[in-house]
Design an enzyme around this catalytic site. Structure first.
Site, PDB file in Angstrom:
ATOM      1  N   LEU A 208     -32.719  -5.032 -38.797  1.00  0.00           N
ATOM      2  CA  LEU A 208     -33.782  -5.499 -37.900  1.00  0.00           C
ATOM      3  C   LEU A 208     -33.178  -6.444 -36.872  1.00  0.00           C
ATOM      4  O   LEU A 208     -32.476  -7.385 -37.236  1.00  0.00           O
ATOM      5  CB  LEU A 208     -34.878  -6.241 -38.681  1.00  0.00           C
ATOM      6  N   HIS A 209     -33.462  -6.188 -35.577  1.00  0.00           N
ATOM      7  CA  HIS A 209     -32.965  -7.124 -34.579  1.00  0.00           C
ATOM      8  C   HIS A 209     -33.809  -7.181 -33.313  1.00  0.00           C
ATOM      9  O   HIS A 209     -33.627  -8.078 -32.498  1.00  0.00           O
ATOM     10  CB  HIS A 209     -31.523  -6.761 -34.177  1.00  0.00           C
ATOM     11  N   ARG A 210     -34.759  -6.275 -33.141  1.00  0.00           N
ATOM     12  CA  ARG A 210     -35.496  -6.244 -31.887  1.00  0.00           C
ATOM     13  C   ARG A 210     -36.529  -7.371 -31.812  1.00  0.00           C
ATOM     14  O   ARG A 210     -37.146  -7.729 -32.829  1.00  0.00           O
ATOM     15  CB  ARG A 210     -36.178  -4.891 -31.689  1.00  0.00           C
ATOM     16  N   ARG A 243     -28.921 -12.421 -34.274  1.00  0.00           N
ATOM     17  CA  ARG A 243     -30.231 -12.788 -33.718  1.00  0.00           C
ATOM     18  C   ARG A 243     -31.253 -12.988 -34.831  1.00  0.00           C
ATOM     19  O   ARG A 243     -32.033 -13.947 -34.828  1.00  0.00           O
ATOM     20  CB  ARG A 243     -30.694 -11.683 -32.765  1.00  0.00           C
ATOM     21  N   ASP A 282     -34.779  -0.809 -36.766  1.00  0.00           N
ATOM     22  CA  ASP A 282     -35.374  -0.767 -35.432  1.00  0.00           C
ATOM     23  C   ASP A 282     -34.300  -0.438 -34.396  1.00  0.00           C
ATOM     24  O   ASP A 282     -34.493  -0.634 -33.201  1.00  0.00           O
ATOM     25  CB  ASP A 282     -36.119  -2.061 -35.084  1.00  0.00           C
TER      26      ASP A 282
END
Length: 363
Positions: A208-210, A243, A282
């Protein structure tokens, strides 16, 4: 013909590796083609950058523009200033950009303003979501590109709708898959496999990073808990993007099946993906790799620039509502997930096709 190959961030490296190898083969065969590898420095974390060069056999970049961190505008400006200086000192014949990161757009703009033609690998893909920085990068880059190398007929149609003529569109396939197929036999068992005594088809990989998923603490927490609550008794292997790591620091999320680890190298990460029960992500690129490896993939996004991974492959678009996770997991564990197939020309020979076209272009 001297070609600048631009790499700036992790997604680029899998795409340039086979192109470099194919250009080297063409050089050895006596063709008038050469390259210089330019690393913009957009990603500078070793796990997000350096390991990929080592594992994929990418040579040390001849030039590193050292753009580093900062805002989107700061990075764009730094890359453009650095690349402009290079071109003014030593002009190339063609600027070859890949994908949709900030470096892609920044170098394309700089090259065109100095009358250096631009070739875009992975041209024409669209999500339709202007809130994504990558979508803006794609649109701007394609609006000033001379030669378009595409992954699917869907991308070809997208370009035609904007007025690009067929003589500038080259349907070649997917260089990401060149890299995957070339390295599949070399995947490396990561330490987490032994540490947790993992078994094939008995764990799930997460990424997950968005911003839509990780920038709101409450939503990120709900997503992770929904995944935990609906993944039966399987371990969840979660290589954490820098992030996302910043957002997770204060959330206090923990569970005995959730294993948050440092980002992995390409060969280690895909070792896990190839043997997973499923992947929850994502990312865009991972959906392509899971499609080729036949691994069920759940994408936590409201749109995708890679629809072929859904219409042809093993991917399903769940959206960003945490409540969408339970029915998808139920489908997975009931054995009803689709088998999928591999899109046309995703055969490991894309880079060779690109180089053959470049030799004819003579920019």
């Amino acid at each position: 013909m001297l070609i600048d190959i631009i790499a700036g961030a992790r997604p680029n490296f899998m795409k340039i590796a086979p192109i470099i190898a194919s250009i080297r083969d063409a050089m050895e065969a006596g063709n008038d083609i050469s390259f210089r590898l330019i690393h913009t420095g957009q990603h500078y974390d070793k796990k997000m950058s350096g390991d990929f060069f080592e594992q994929l056999g990418i040579p040390e970049p001849e030039i590193n523009l050292g753009a580093g961190g900062g805002t989107q505008a700061e990075q764009t400006a730094s890359i453009m200033v650095g690349y402009e200086k290079l071109l003014l000192e030593n002009r190339s014949s063609l600027c070859l950009v890949v994908g949709d990161v900030t470096s892609t757009m920044a170098c394309a703009i700089t090259a065109q303003k100095l009358h250096v033609k631009v070739a875009h690998v992975e041209a024409g893909i669209r999500s339709g979501d202007w809130t994504m920085p990558e979508e803006i990068n794609r649109m701007v880059t394609d609006s000033i590109t001379n030669y378009f190398f595409t992954t699917t007929e869907i991308a070809n149609e997208s370009l035609r709708r904007t007025g690009v003529t067929d003589d500038r569109i080259f349907f070649v396939g997917n260089t990401m898959i060149d890299t995957l197929l070339k390295n599949r036999a070399k995947f490396i068992k990561p330490n987490i496999w032994t540490d947790l005594n993992l078994n094939e088809q008995k764990y799930i990989v997460m990424t997950l990073h968005r911003p839509a998923n990780v920038d709101e603490e409450g939503k990120l927490k709900k997503l992770i808990h929904e995944i935990i609550d609906n993944s039966e008794d399987l371990p969840l292997i979660f290589p954490v993007h820098p992030r996302t790591a910043k957002m997770l620091e204060g959330l206090g999320i923990s569970h005995d099946r959730l294993h948050m680890i440092e980002p992995l190298g390409y060969l280690e990460f895909n070792y896990l993906v190839e043997r997973a029960k499923a992947v929850v992500t994502d990312s865009g690129g991972i959906t392509e790799e899971t499609t080729v490896m036949g691994i069920p993939c759940m994408t936590l996004r409201d749109n995708t620039e890679r629809p072929e991974t859904i219409t042809i492959g093993t991917n399903e678009l769940l959206g960003t509502d945490p409540r969408s996770i339970k029915p998808a997991m139920t489908k997975l564990f009931s054995g009803e997930w689709k088998k999928g197939a591999i899109p046309e020309l995703w055969d490991g020979k894309t880079a060779d096709r690109i180089v053959q076209h470049l030799l004819k272009i003579k920019a």
